[in-house]
Scaffold this active site. Structure first.
Site, PDB file in Angstrom:
ATOM      1  CB  ILE A 152       2.798   0.421  -6.324  1.00 35.86           C
ATOM      2  CG1 ILE A 152       1.762   0.195  -7.430  1.00 35.86           C
ATOM      3  CG2 ILE A 152       3.417   1.816  -6.467  1.00 35.86           C
ATOM      4  CD1 ILE A 152       0.573   1.136  -7.366  1.00 35.86           C
ATOM      5  NE  ARG A 172      -1.457  -6.036   5.044  1.00 35.56           N
ATOM      6  CZ  ARG A 172      -2.114  -6.676   4.096  1.00 35.56           C
ATOM      7  NH1 ARG A 172      -3.291  -7.205   4.356  1.00 35.56           N
ATOM      8  NH2 ARG A 172      -1.593  -6.794   2.892  1.00 35.56           N
ATOM      9  CB  THR A 231       1.357   8.348  -6.375  1.00 33.09           C
ATOM     10  OG1 THR A 231       1.973   7.176  -5.818  1.00 33.09           O
ATOM     11  CG2 THR A 231       2.415   9.417  -6.597  1.00 33.09           C
ATOM     12  NE  ARG A 233      -7.679   5.510  -5.159  1.00 36.68           N
ATOM     13  CZ  ARG A 233      -6.853   5.146  -6.137  1.00 36.68           C
ATOM     14  NH1 ARG A 233      -5.687   5.762  -6.273  1.00 36.68           N
ATOM     15  NH2 ARG A 233      -7.177   4.173  -6.965  1.00 36.68           N
ATOM     16  CD  GLU A 262      -8.125  13.101  -7.960  1.00 37.24           C
ATOM     17  OE1 GLU A 262      -8.416  12.387  -8.949  1.00 37.24           O
ATOM     18  OE2 GLU A 262      -7.199  12.829  -7.193  1.00 37.24           O
ATOM     19  CG  HIS A 282      -5.465  10.675 -10.054  1.00 33.34           C
ATOM     20  ND1 HIS A 282      -6.554  10.455  -9.261  1.00 33.34           N
ATOM     21  CD2 HIS A 282      -4.768   9.499 -10.054  1.00 33.34           C
ATOM     22  CE1 HIS A 282      -6.540   9.219  -8.803  1.00 33.34           C
ATOM     23  NE2 HIS A 282      -5.453   8.612  -9.268  1.00 33.34           N
TER      24      HIS A 282
END
Length: 324
Positions: A152, A172, A231, A233, A262, A282
């Site tokens: 993503i 990382r 988008t 968590r 949620e 969501h």
């Protein structure tokens, strides 16, 4: 086999082409299981569940309400919403599927565009008979910060490049090196990353090590003009930190698709009542072609289990527990 698809808020699965894979079985589609009047009876008889991402929490209490359950087929990968140990002890096999980064990446960019150009307030004002009451900003030349350079994150970086933004990556060392190889900037410290990003978007998996990884002091380093986008968590952010930071004005804006609890039905939820926050329910993975992909794999896993050839097992020891 009695198969239940819980928490399908839009009852979208009934229109999927891939549902044909389960035509030989009894399939029950439920809305929000806390509100659907058919939920208790259907779950009590369920032999298999097909879960829509992390909507349904599976713990010992839930398993007691599903005494005939043999299989949980997860759309996409499992997360902390499933108590794997409890399922294994109960002899309930968990199988997982696959997904696509396209829909969540596109939604991330849609939120960035809408929030940065202030489109939603402009639309609402126009609907109320007022013309050109606000002014947004162009993304061209702004610094886009991306935390996480997985599938993503890479797509969002490409969108940023297409809009002539300066894209910088934090994460990382392997992620930063990969980003540099792709021609993006990498940022060595979290402090600099938060302080220099005009738009900051987070694309991390939620695991124990990343829970609460974004602290109040990180958010307070952001510019008063900056936009924070999540988008991934909500639990990646320290509890209460974002609400407090937005009230202080650092960052000045947020665009959110994920929340700690949620679904949200409470109209008094603090994030829904902040004029500098854009909220969506969501929707990151909620898209037609993405659903076909997610559910085709999940339904194939159900079929394979029924025919005695289980695939993509998370807890194969559950099969032995069932035998015992």
């Amino acid at each position: 086999m009695k198969i239940v698809i819980p928490d399908d808020y839009q009852f979208a699965t009934k229109n999927l082409r891939c549902l044909e894979l389960l035509k030989a079985h009894e399939v029950t589609i439920l809305g929000d299981i806390h509100l659907d009047a058919n939920a208790r009876a259907a779950l009590a008889e369920a032999q298999a569940l097909v879960l829509i991402r992390e909507r349904t929490k599976i713990d010992q209490a839930f398993l007691k309400r599903t005494p005939h359950l043999k299989l949980i087929s997860q759309t996409g990968k499992i997360s902390r919403h499933i108590d794997v140990e409890a399922c294994t002890a109960a002899g309930v096999l968990i199988v997982e599927g696959a997904g696509s980064p396209i829909a969540p990446a596109e939604l991330t960019w849609a939120l960035i565009m809408c929030a940065w150009r202030q489109l939603v307030p402009a639309v609402v004002e126009m609907q109320n008979g007022r013309w050109q009451t606000n002014i947004g900003q162009a993304l061209n030349g702004q610094t886009l910060g991306i935390w996480g350079y997985g599938k993503i994150g890479r797509m969002v970086a490409g969108f940023g490049r297409a809009f002539a933004m300066q894209v910088q990556i934090f994460g990382r060392e392997t992620s930063r090196l990969a980003a540099e190889q792709d021609g993006y900037l990498s940022v060595a410290t979290k402090e600099s990353f938060f302080a220099t990003s005009d738009v900051l978007t987070v694309h991390l998996r939620l695991v124990e090590a990343t829970t609460g990884i974004i602290k109040a002091e990180d958010l307070k380093r952001m510019k008063p003009s900056a936009l924070f986008v999540n988008t991934s968590r909500a639990e990646l952010v320290e509890t209460g930190a974002l609400e407090n930071a937005l009230q202080i004005g650092r960052p000045g804006y947020a665009a959110l698709d994920v929340f700690s609890e949620e679904p949200i039905y409470d109209l008094n939820h603090p994030l829904l009542n902040m004029p500098n926050v854009l909220c969506t329910p969501h929707l990151g993975y909620v898209e037609q072609s993405g659903y076909e992909l997610y559910f085709k794999k999940a339904f194939e896993n159900v079929h394979n289990f029924i025919t005695g050839n289980p695939t993509n097992m998370v807890n194969p020891d559950a099969l032995m527990s069932k035998i015992k």
